[in-house]
Write a protein that holds these residues in place. Structure first.
Motif, PDB file in Angstrom:
ATOM      1  N   TYR A   1       0.821  -1.209   0.000  1.00 30.21           N
ATOM      2  CA  TYR A   1       0.000   0.000   0.000  1.00 30.21           C
ATOM      3  C   TYR A   1       0.858   1.262   0.000  1.00 30.21           C
ATOM      4  CZ  TYR A   1      -3.259  -3.632   1.340  1.00 30.21           C
ATOM      5  OH  TYR A   1      -3.991  -4.790   1.366  1.00 30.21           O
ATOM      6  N   TYR A   2       0.221   2.392  -0.203  1.00 29.18           N
ATOM      7  CA  TYR A   2       0.962   3.653  -0.223  1.00 29.18           C
ATOM      8  C   TYR A   2       1.612   3.887   1.148  1.00 29.18           C
ATOM      9  CZ  TYR A   2      -3.001   5.813   2.238  1.00 29.18           C
ATOM     10  OH  TYR A   2      -3.977   6.128   3.156  1.00 29.18           O
TER      11      TYR A   2
ATOM     12  N   ASP B   1      -3.791   7.668  -6.215  1.00 30.82           N
ATOM     13  CA  ASP B   1      -3.981   6.331  -6.780  1.00 30.82           C
ATOM     14  C   ASP B   1      -2.667   5.574  -6.634  1.00 30.82           C
ATOM     15  OD1 ASP B   1      -6.745   6.429  -8.108  1.00 30.82           O
ATOM     16  OD2 ASP B   1      -5.777   8.212  -8.914  1.00 30.82           O
ATOM     17  N   TRP B   2      -2.771   4.325  -6.174  1.00 30.71           N
ATOM     18  CA  TRP B   2      -1.571   3.524  -5.915  1.00 30.71           C
ATOM     19  C   TRP B   2      -1.769   2.131  -6.499  1.00 30.71           C
ATOM     20  CZ3 TRP B   2       2.723   5.677  -4.006  1.00 30.71           C
ATOM     21  CH2 TRP B   2       3.765   4.850  -3.596  1.00 30.71           C
ATOM     22  N   GLN B   3      -0.820   1.691  -7.299  1.00 28.59           N
ATOM     23  CA  GLN B   3      -0.922   0.398  -7.959  1.00 28.59           C
ATOM     24  C   GLN B   3      -0.533  -0.724  -7.000  1.00 28.59           C
ATOM     25  OE1 GLN B   3      -2.160   0.071 -11.137  1.00 28.59           O
ATOM     26  NE2 GLN B   3      -2.305  -2.063 -10.502  1.00 28.59           N
TER      27      GLN B   3
ATOM     28  N   ASN C   1       8.845   0.357  -0.316  1.00 28.73           N
ATOM     29  CA  ASN C   1       8.523  -0.602  -1.363  1.00 28.73           C
ATOM     30  C   ASN C   1       7.982   0.119  -2.600  1.00 28.73           C
ATOM     31  OD1 ASN C   1       8.154  -3.046  -2.664  1.00 28.73           O
ATOM     32  ND2 ASN C   1       6.184  -3.445  -1.707  1.00 28.73           N
ATOM     33  N   PHE C   2       8.742   1.119  -3.073  1.00 24.02           N
ATOM     34  CA  PHE C   2       8.395   1.888  -4.256  1.00 24.02           C
ATOM     35  C   PHE C   2       9.632   2.673  -4.666  1.00 24.02           C
ATOM     36  CE2 PHE C   2       7.562   4.469  -0.558  1.00 24.02           C
ATOM     37  CZ  PHE C   2       8.084   5.707  -0.894  1.00 24.02           C
ATOM     38  N   LYS C   3       9.640   3.157  -5.902  1.00 19.41           N
ATOM     39  CA  LYS C   3      10.732   3.996  -6.388  1.00 19.41           C
ATOM     40  C   LYS C   3      10.241   5.444  -6.454  1.00 19.41           C
ATOM     41  CE  LYS C   3      13.093   0.433  -9.122  1.00 19.41           C
ATOM     42  NZ  LYS C   3      13.548   0.031 -10.487  1.00 19.41           N
TER      43      LYS C   3
ATOM     44  N   ASN D   1       3.219  16.283  -2.205  1.00 19.41           N
ATOM     45  CA  ASN D   1       2.845  15.456  -3.348  1.00 19.41           C
ATOM     46  C   ASN D   1       3.948  14.439  -3.620  1.00 19.41           C
ATOM     47  OD1 ASN D   1       0.269  16.357  -4.281  1.00 19.41           O
ATOM     48  ND2 ASN D   1       1.235  18.249  -4.932  1.00 19.41           N
ATOM     49  N   LEU D   2       3.579  13.168  -3.575  1.00 17.19           N
ATOM     50  CA  LEU D   2       4.514  12.078  -3.821  1.00 17.19           C
ATOM     51  C   LEU D   2       4.203  11.431  -5.163  1.00 17.19           C
ATOM     52  CD1 LEU D   2       6.497   9.711  -3.100  1.00 17.19           C
ATOM     53  CD2 LEU D   2       4.597   8.676  -1.854  1.00 17.19           C
ATOM     54  N   LEU D   3       5.205  11.365  -6.031  1.00 19.03           N
ATOM     55  CA  LEU D   3       5.081  10.678  -7.316  1.00 19.03           C
ATOM     56  C   LEU D   3       6.084   9.533  -7.329  1.00 19.03           C
ATOM     57  CD1 LEU D   3       3.893  10.504 -10.193  1.00 19.03           C
ATOM     58  CD2 LEU D   3       5.726  12.029 -10.934  1.00 19.03           C
ATOM     59  N   SER D   4       5.597   8.327  -7.627  1.00 20.01           N
ATOM     60  CA  SER D   4       6.456   7.141  -7.606  1.00 20.01           C
ATOM     61  C   SER D   4       6.134   6.245  -8.789  1.00 20.01           C
ATOM     62  CB  SER D   4       6.259   6.361  -6.304  1.00 20.01           C
ATOM     63  OG  SER D   4       5.089   5.564  -6.366  1.00 20.01           O
ATOM     64  N   ASP D   5       6.862   5.132  -8.872  1.00 20.07           N
ATOM     65  CA  ASP D   5       6.593   4.168  -9.932  1.00 20.07           C
ATOM     66  C   ASP D   5       5.273   3.446  -9.737  1.00 20.07           C
ATOM     67  OD1 ASP D   5       7.588   2.853  -7.660  1.00 20.07           O
ATOM     68  OD2 ASP D   5       8.314   1.165  -8.833  1.00 20.07           O
TER      69      ASP D   5
END
Length: 280
Positions: free
Chosen positions: A155-156, A179-181, A222-224, A262-266
């Motif tokens: 999760y985010y 939105d989080w994949q 657990n994200f880039k 604001n967080l932007l990740s893969d």
């Protein structure tokens, strides 16, 4: 897949469990469970000590609550995970709710707000104790929980602030939208809160000195990370705060602000929002 903001979780489960359509009431001590956010994993706790009177008297005494707790099926959660206390029935007025965990004979109180609390960040096996005081009496519930690292947490992340010159206190921001994949079989985690004023209404204010350097912390990695953007709003004015790595400087001017990260990740993007007060 749509995810429900945690503020609504308690209400939904209470309605489902009590069967509010009918007129059947249960005045016995409630069955108590804990629920993790956002994955909604429920674990029932065991009644240890009960002194309850409503339609009739209910009593139970357990001398060694820790032994009773360790006999229960282990409940697995992640470190620092947000939790909610659920009652199967609530035909009583809640006066006080307190929670603590015990590990190696060390007791740690877990602050509770509106039945929400946060698990310890250190992994390991714990005894958890929930104490309930109501107009009908008091009851104590225990469980056996195993806290695991968030290495594979899908999760985010939770975002917190810490003053880089005094790292003793972390201040958490709430995720407002994004939105989080998730893994393919789980779909997508969506956070939907469009009214910022309403979202911030009940959030506690974070207090800092002017110009303080702040580090942004994540509860898992657990994200880039692709990009971090931080800005504050005051009286309709937006001020962007330059970010170096995971750090930034607060404004020099004192006053009350809305702060946004604001967080932007893969895996997607999330917007975190908080109330902040800056003093000289």
């Amino acid at each position: 897949m749509k995810w429900i903001p945690k503020a609504f979780v308690s209400s939904i489960f209470v309605l489902l469990l009590t069967g509010c359509i009918g007129e059947n009431y249960d005045y016995s001590p409630p069955v108590v469970s804990i629920l993790s956010n956002p994955d909604l994993k429920t674990g029932e706790l065991k009644a240890a000590n009960v002194s309850w009177y409503s339609d009739k008297e209910y009593t139970k005494t357990t001398e060694d609550i820790y032994s009773l707790a360790r006999e229960q099926k282990p409940l697995h959660y992640y470190s620092g995970q947000q939790m909610d206390v659920l009652f199967e029935n609530q035909d009583f007025a809640l006066k006080e709710l307190s929670i603590y965990v015990s590990q190696y004979n060390k007791k740690t109180d877990l602050p509770v707000k509106d039945r929400f609390f946060e698990l310890p960040k250190e992994e390991g096996e714990y005894v958890i104790v929930v104490k309930l005081l109501a107009d009908s009496g008091r009851a104590e519930y225990v469980g056996n929980i195993v806290i695991e690292k968030k290495d594979d947490y899908p999760y985010y992340p939770t975002v917190s602030f810490v003053n880089i010159f005094d790292r003793t206190k972390e201040e958490k921001l709430e995720a407002m939208k994004g939105d989080w994949q998730l893994p393919k079989e789980m779909g997508e985690q969506t956070i939907e809160n469009e009214d910022m004023s309403f979202f911030l209404k009940d959030q506690e204010k974070l207090h800092y000195d002017s110009g303080q350097r702040i580090e942004i912390l994540f509860d898992h990695h657990n994200f880039k990370l692709k990009k971090l953007k931080v800005y504050v709003k005051q009286n309709g004015e937006i001020i962007t705060l330059p970010v170096e790595g995971n750090t930034f400087d607060l404004p020099e001017k004192e006053g009350a602000y809305i702060i946004v990260v604001n967080l932007l990740s893969d895996k997607g993007h999330v917007e975190y929002v908080g109330n902040i007060v800056i003093s000289e």
